[in-house]
Design a protein around this motif. Structure first.
Motif, mmCIF file in Angstrom:
data_model
loop_
_atom_site.group_PDB
_atom_site.id
_atom_site.type_symbol
_atom_site.label_atom_id
_atom_site.label_comp_id
_atom_site.label_asym_id
_atom_site.label_seq_id
_atom_site.Cartn_x
_atom_site.Cartn_y
_atom_site.Cartn_z
ATOM 1 N N MET A 178 0.825 -1.204 0.000
ATOM 2 C CA MET A 178 0.000 0.000 0.000
ATOM 3 C C MET A 178 0.864 1.261 0.000
ATOM 4 N N ALA A 179 1.978 1.216 0.718
ATOM 5 C CA ALA A 179 2.872 2.373 0.751
ATOM 6 C C ALA A 179 3.442 2.665 -0.635
ATOM 7 N N ALA A 180 3.660 1.620 -1.411
ATOM 8 C CA ALA A 180 4.215 1.811 -2.754
ATOM 9 C C ALA A 180 3.299 2.639 -3.646
ATOM 10 N N VAL B 257 9.678 -4.028 -0.570
ATOM 11 C CA VAL B 257 10.179 -3.018 0.359
ATOM 12 C C VAL B 257 10.712 -1.813 -0.404
ATOM 13 N N GLY B 258 11.462 -2.061 -1.458
ATOM 14 C CA GLY B 258 12.053 -0.974 -2.230
ATOM 15 C C GLY B 258 11.020 -0.057 -2.869
ATOM 16 N N LYS B 259 9.940 -0.643 -3.321
ATOM 17 C CA LYS B 259 8.889 0.166 -3.951
ATOM 18 C C LYS B 259 8.188 1.064 -2.941
ATOM 19 N N ALA B 260 8.230 0.692 -1.672
ATOM 20 C CA ALA B 260 7.602 1.509 -0.635
ATOM 21 C C ALA B 260 8.469 2.675 -0.209
ATOM 22 N N PRO C 288 11.117 8.838 -2.610
ATOM 23 C CA PRO C 288 12.254 9.249 -3.448
ATOM 24 C C PRO C 288 13.470 9.736 -2.691
ATOM 25 N N ASP C 289 13.273 10.365 -1.525
ATOM 26 C CA ASP C 289 14.423 10.873 -0.775
ATOM 27 C C ASP C 289 15.018 9.845 0.174
ATOM 28 N N LYS D 44 20.397 4.396 1.013
ATOM 29 C CA LYS D 44 19.601 5.575 0.639
ATOM 30 C C LYS D 44 18.895 6.149 1.859
ATOM 31 N N ASN D 45 18.383 5.267 2.705
ATOM 32 C CA ASN D 45 17.733 5.721 3.935
ATOM 33 C C ASN D 45 18.754 6.309 4.902
ATOM 34 N N ALA D 46 19.910 5.656 5.017
ATOM 35 C CA ALA D 46 20.945 6.154 5.925
ATOM 36 C C ALA D 46 21.434 7.535 5.484
#
Length: 659
Positions: free
Chosen positions: A69-71, A118-121, A124-125, A186-188
């Protein structure tokens, strides 16, 4: 594959040069092949039952759906807690460890499919937090109206990141794939851009991001990750709390945020948060050389082990907040002892050993491991305890978990934490430092390692924890002189725990022996280790015999709840009495002071256990005199695998005259 423990348990073989680190390095779990009957069965059950069951429950409870759903940013967050994302991360971590030693193409493909979801959720930042991303205008109630505004309390945004970092690091080191690692990095990088001295300030409400950032630092060498981990630690103790309040939520203690960490001297607050914080402090201290950090966790460790731990290694006594209580606040009837806290306690004690090289940390690790940790998972691999009780009587219902094991929980952090811990167990057996090879755990196995840049194989054969006869065969490629340091457990030296909180009732006269090639060995004791220094050649045989008499354990008199009571221990294993073996009730049993217990191995019971049998007294309110009754005690970890009923660890002890 070879260097997986550089991420998992701080091993050497890093991808860049480090000037500082732990002085002692564990031997990678991928280099220690288990043949042990006690642990191999559990790890195989974890691989074939626990991990698949955890993935299935992540799917059928909506945890995977949250990412889907987040995606598309459409729907409604469909589970209860904003940290439910981590159950997927932790199970991927456990699957990665498992695949590192047991390749499984089908599992590998499935894990990749989850990583894609997970990646699709991920935004962009780099932001990744389904509880907000699904519907940013109506996030889950704990999340707060904007990013990070409730991070110091309940949002768990950084907690989710920390578990993702740990899982992605494990997956990368196990498979060599960067699909999950790139998501984590990317998250870090978003966290580095967001938090820092001249940016947003926060003390994470639920620690683990500190440990996760260190893992990413070890892979990439990016100093920003280590700096941020240290920044999060140093942020503690600077918020405006009511320091005069005794309410842990109001004074900051619940989050270990009431004082700067370098001023703290007491294990406090939510026990799992505390274990992850202290582990993170140890990691950063090792990599930066921060002596004040080390002094702080030394003080806190002494407080916990001397005043705030149960006899079977459980911590976090208070159900309200899953937290440490005051000094000596260790009630039996309402003991909480969360499984995640036990796992965190093993993480922390391993790090304390790597810093200091003292066997007392491994002694405590072993006590937790064989008792209050593995009690958290049933022998079937798919039933669990969130908490680990010390006493259950008919009609007691202080929390639902005493009624029996559960297949899952709304807050299911413990089952998935168990799934990620067990596959890396063999990484705790050996460690190295220059000329020293440490033997910490007694697990039948074959390890392949390097001493002085030359291959050495060491094989253990034993029947531990039921039998203390330990055999080691040393096979250096060529003759080489180095130290083998074999831990002599505290329990084999008349020490029940490395503090005065518990002690054996009587000193045992049975002493351990050590021989090399059939002859008494020359050694000296140092920091709890028998140090064997010689030139080792192929086929050298070491034999250590650790006698295992049944010991009665007394509590320090300050633990008034255990006054006049004893617990039973044999080797590293704590025992309890369960209803199934003792006529349906155990709360009416007393032990005569003269009672002795005989160990008997029963291969058909509870996957094979050593039981203790001895004479007890059965109290009866309708009788004028207690009746003799044979008591059967089983290992504490094995209780509640045969249905629901009474269980007891501490037994009233009566004099022979009272008998």
């Amino acid at each position: 594959m070879k260097n997986i423990l550089s991420v998992l348990l701080l091993c050497s073989g890093l991808t860049y040069a480090q000037q500082k680190d732990y002085p002692i390095k564990p031997v990678a779990f991928t280099d220690v092949k288990l043949t042990d009957q006690f642990w191999s069965k559990r790890i195989e059950t974890n691989r074939t039952v626990t991990i698949p069951a955890s993935f299935a429950r992540c799917e059928n409870t909506g945890r995977v759906k949250n990412f889907e759903m987040a995606a598309v940013q459409k729907g409604k967050f469909c589970t209860k807690f904003p940290f439910d994302d981590t159950d997927i991360y932790k199970t991927i971590e456990g699957a990665s460890y498992s695949m590192a030693v047991h390749p499984d193409p089908k599992l590998d493909k499935y894990v990749d499919s989850l990583i894609t979801i997970v990646g699709k959720a991920q935004e962009p930042d780099g932001y990744l937090y389904t509880a907000r991303t699904i519907d940013p205008l109506h996030p889950q109630s704990w999340a707060g109206p904007e990013r990070w505004v409730k991070e110091n309390e309940l949002s768990h945004e950084l907690y989710n990141s920390g578990h993702m970092f740990e899982a992605a690091s494990a997956h990368y080191m196990a498979t060599g794939k960067r699909n999950f690692l790139n998501i984590a990095l990317k998250n870090a990088d978003l966290l580095v851009e967001t938090f820092g001295p001249d940016k947003r300030h926060v003390a994470p409400g639920h620690e683990i991001v500190e440990m996760g950032l260190v893992r990413l630092y070890r892979i990439t060498g990016k100093q920003d990750y280590l700096n941020l981990a240290k920044f999060f630690i140093d942020e503690r103790g600077h918020r405006s709390y009511d320091k005069s309040s005794k309410d842990e939520w109001k004074n900051g203690m619940y989050w270990q945020d009431n004082e700067p960490v370098t001023a703290q001297d007491e294990a406090e607050g939510h026990a799992v948060r505390a274990m992850y914080l202290y582990s993170g402090i140890a990691d950063v201290a090792a990599l930066t050389g921060d002596k004040e950090y080390i002094e702080a966790i030394d003080r806190i460790w002494n407080n916990m082990v001397g005043k705030k731990i149960y006899v079977q290694g459980g911590i976090g006594a208070v159900p309200n907040g899953e937290r440490f209580g005051d000094d000596y606040e260790l009630p039996n009837t309402t003991a909480y002892n969360e499984t995640c806290a036990a796992i965190g306690n093993v993480f922390w004690n391993q790090r304390m050993f790597l810093l200091h090289g003292d066997a007392k940390y491994v002694d405590l690790l072993e006590k937790v491991l064989y008792n209050g940790l593995i009690s958290g998972v049933g022998l079937d691999g798919k039933s669990f305890f969130y908490t680990n009780a010390m006493q259950v009587t008919n009609g007691s219902t202080y929390h639902d978990l005493e009624k029996g094991r559960s297949g899952w929980f709304e807050c299911s952090c413990c089952p998935t934490n168990m799934a990620r811990f067990l596959p890396s167990l063999s990484g705790y057996v050996y460690a190295q430092k220059a000329n020293d090879l440490y033997v910490n755990l007694f697990v039948s196995s074959t390890a392949n390692l390097q001493m002085h840049n030359h291959p050495v194989q060491i094989t253990q054969q034993n029947g531990y924890p039921w039998n203390g006869l330990l055999n080691f065969t040393v096979q250096p490629q060529s003759a080489d002189r180095f130290n083998i340091r074999i831990r002599i457990p505290g329990w084999a030296q008349n020490e029940a725990i490395p503090s005065s909180l518990y002690h054996f009732q009587d000193k045992s006269n049975a002493s351990y022996t050590i021989s090399i090639n059939g002859k008494p060995a020359k050694y000296h004791l140092e920091n709890g280790y028998a140090v064997l220094n010689r030139t080792w050649v192929k086929g050298d045989r070491i034999q250590v015999n650790l006698p295992m008499p049944v010991r009665k354990v007394d509590a320090n008199p300050v633990l008034t709840v255990n006054a006049g009571k004893v617990a039973l221990q044999r080797g590293p294993v704590m025992y309890c009495a369960e209803w199934k073996d003792n006529g349906g009730n155990v709360s009416n049993l007393e032990l005569p002071a003269s009672a002795t217990f005989k160990p008997q191995y029963n291969a058909a019971l509870l996957n094979g256990v050593m039981v203790l049998k001895g004479q007890a007294l059965q109290k009866d309110t309708t009788a004028t005199q207690a009746k003799p009754q044979l008591l059967t005690a089983i290992p504490y970890y094995a209780w509640a695998n045969r249905g629901e009923g009474e269980m007891q660890v501490w037994f009233p002890e009566v004099s022979n005259a009272a008998k």
